[in-house]
Design an enzyme around this catalytic site. Structure first.
Site, PDB file in Angstrom:
ATOM      1  N   THR A  11      33.377  37.972  50.502  1.00  0.00           N
ATOM      2  CA  THR A  11      32.154  37.332  50.991  1.00  0.00           C
ATOM      3  C   THR A  11      32.405  36.481  52.226  1.00  0.00           C
ATOM      4  O   THR A  11      31.572  36.412  53.131  1.00  0.00           O
ATOM      5  CB  THR A  11      31.562  36.443  49.866  1.00  0.00           C
ATOM      6  OG1 THR A  11      31.212  37.294  48.784  1.00  0.00           O
ATOM      7  CG2 THR A  11      30.341  35.692  50.319  1.00  0.00           C
ATOM      8  N   THR A  87      36.516  36.444  46.114  1.00  0.00           N
ATOM      9  CA  THR A  87      36.856  35.603  44.955  1.00  0.00           C
ATOM     10  C   THR A  87      36.969  36.401  43.658  1.00  0.00           C
ATOM     11  O   THR A  87      37.643  35.961  42.724  1.00  0.00           O
ATOM     12  CB  THR A  87      35.814  34.479  44.765  1.00  0.00           C
ATOM     13  OG1 THR A  87      34.529  35.065  44.585  1.00  0.00           O
ATOM     14  CG2 THR A  87      35.803  33.532  45.943  1.00  0.00           C
ATOM     15  N   ASP A  88      36.321  37.581  43.610  1.00  0.00           N
ATOM     16  CA  ASP A  88      36.243  38.294  42.319  1.00  0.00           C
ATOM     17  C   ASP A  88      37.610  38.600  41.709  1.00  0.00           C
ATOM     18  O   ASP A  88      37.807  38.441  40.507  1.00  0.00           O
ATOM     19  CB  ASP A  88      35.450  39.603  42.478  1.00  0.00           C
ATOM     20  CG  ASP A  88      33.971  39.345  42.689  1.00  0.00           C
ATOM     21  OD1 ASP A  88      33.538  38.184  42.538  1.00  0.00           O
ATOM     22  OD2 ASP A  88      33.233  40.309  43.003  1.00  0.00           O
ATOM     23  N   THR A 164      41.679  31.244  37.090  1.00  0.00           N
ATOM     24  CA  THR A 164      40.711  32.210  36.563  1.00  0.00           C
ATOM     25  C   THR A 164      39.415  31.983  37.320  1.00  0.00           C
ATOM     26  O   THR A 164      39.046  30.828  37.552  1.00  0.00           O
ATOM     27  CB  THR A 164      40.467  31.929  35.061  1.00  0.00           C
ATOM     28  OG1 THR A 164      41.689  32.177  34.363  1.00  0.00           O
ATOM     29  CG2 THR A 164      39.383  32.806  34.474  1.00  0.00           C
TER      30      THR A 164
HETATM   31  N1  ASP Z   1      32.444  40.559  45.780  1.00  0.00           N
HETATM   32  C1  ASP Z   1      33.108  39.553  46.571  1.00  0.00           C
HETATM   33  C2  ASP Z   1      34.597  39.832  46.550  1.00  0.00           C
HETATM   34  O1  ASP Z   1      35.267  39.469  45.620  1.00  0.00           O
HETATM   35  C3  ASP Z   1      32.796  38.205  46.063  1.00  0.00           C
HETATM   36  C4  ASP Z   1      33.405  37.069  46.834  1.00  0.00           C
HETATM   37  O2  ASP Z   1      34.081  37.226  47.811  1.00  0.00           O
HETATM   38  O3  ASP Z   1      33.184  35.928  46.408  1.00  0.00           O
HETATM   39  O4  ASP Z   1      35.090  40.457  47.457  1.00  0.00           O
END
Ligand code: ASP
Length: 343
Positions: A11, A87-88, A164
């Site tokens: 993101t 973040t995922d 986590t």
């Molecule tokens: N779907 C995104 C990812 O993990 C979510 C994020 O970056 O927070 O690439």
């Protein structure tokens, strides 16, 4: 100070298309225009982007290797490294890299954001600029303040293999349930130095372990789980390792068939490690009668490790030492780089 920014995607890399309003990964030049501060301070920052930038759901061990190799290739030229990442699956990547590096003496800080860099209220800028400051933080003796793989987000710096993702909504996306924050960023960045790994041997170079064995699986127990479910997973051909997610302090139903399937898998050479479904606290096999069968079946305790750290550690030790089962079991029973507290 020199910091290398490795840009994998997520993101944080996204900007809104002026015409359609849709979010899409920015090219590097566009990204830079959103964070001009990056190139205006005392810290010299260079950027290397993944081609293409990826959502972290699409990352796999090949990408972990790519990240670790990039750090290794540029290790001598930079004081610290920041990895921009979705973040995922950041907790998996940070855990994996912590096991891949041997004798890491420089900071490797993962960060990302919950809102894209191109959105007004985005948390991207603060996360990125603070991560860079942490990556460039050295003491008067020329030693890095945080010479380990970490995750920085929303004011908290955590050991990477303790994290986590806990929240898909709040800016505070991560937690480290079983180990305190290594640093907190408010007006000042306050480091909790006794909690941080001590620095390796700076005279010796960085070594990267690159092998992962992906023949692993997660078996999550639930009330009413049937023999068919357990058998289907444990009988997967060529299975090498299983993360067994149990109740409370490492407990499982006392069905004889569960014990028999676990025992038979262990006898076939499958390594099974007990990880509690609770976020906080530790496995303590033998504390209740309902965990005695697991001990008897040869299941190993994962103490207070996270699922992300256990899965990547299993892939790493099986990949590196899979031909020596006793060594694999020994390594899974001890803490390799602060990922668990063994009592
Ligand atoms: N779907 C995104 C990812 O993990 C979510 C994020 O970056 O927070 O690439």
């Amino acid at each position: 100070m020199n910091v290398l920014l490795l840009f994998t995607g997520g993101t944080i890399s996204m900007v809104r298309d002026a015409e359609t309003g849709a979010l899409h990964p920015a090219d590097i030049q566009t990204f830079k225009t959103y964070v001009p501060e990056l190139f205006a301070g005392d810290i010299h920052v260079d950027m290397i982007p993944f081609e293409p930038l990826l959502d972290s759901s699409d990352l796999n061990p090949d990408n972990w290797r790519q990240m670790a190799q990039t750090v290794q290739q540029h290790y001598d030229a930079y004081d610290g490294f920041v990895i921009l990442h979705g973040t995922d699956t950041m907790a998996y990547s940070a855990s994996a890299l912590s096991f891949m590096f041997d004798n890491l003496c420089k900071p490797v800080v993962f960060t990302g954001s919950q809102l894209p860099v191109g959105v007004l209220r985005s948390d991207a800028k603060e996360n990125l600029l603070t991560a860079i400051e942490i990556a460039a933080a050295y003491d008067a003796d020329g030693k890095a303040l945080v010479p380990e793989v970490t995750v920085y987000m929303d004011g908290e710096l955590y050991r990477g293999n303790r994290t986590t993702k806990r929240n898909a909504e709040h800016f505070s996306a991560f937690n480290s349930y079983n180990y305190p924050a290594l640093a907190r960023a408010g007006v000042h960045i306050t480091y909790n130095r006794p909690l941080i790994q001590s620095i390796g041997n700076t005279a010796r170079g960085l070594h990267v372990y690159e092998r992962f064995d992906t023949r692993v699986a997660i078996l999550k127990l639930f009330p009413g789980i049937t023999e068919a479910v357990v058998a289907a997973l444990l009988d997967i051909p060529n299975l090498h390792g299983v993360v067994l997610e149990t109740f409370g302090s490492g407990n499982a139903p006392t069905h004889e068939w569960l014990y028999e399937h676990l025992r038979s898998a262990v006898d076939r050479g499958v390594v099974i490690v007990n990880k509690t479904q609770c976020n906080t606290g530790s496995v303590s096999m033998g504390q209740y009668a309902v965990s005695i069968n697991l001990l008897k079946a040869g299941v190993i305790s994962g103490y207070d490790i996270t699922t992300e750290a256990l899965l990547t550690k299993m892939m790493h030790v099986l990949g590196e030492y899979g031909d020596n089962l006793e060594k694999v079991k020994k390594m899974l029973s001890v803490s390799l780089c602060g990922e668990m507290t063994v009592d």
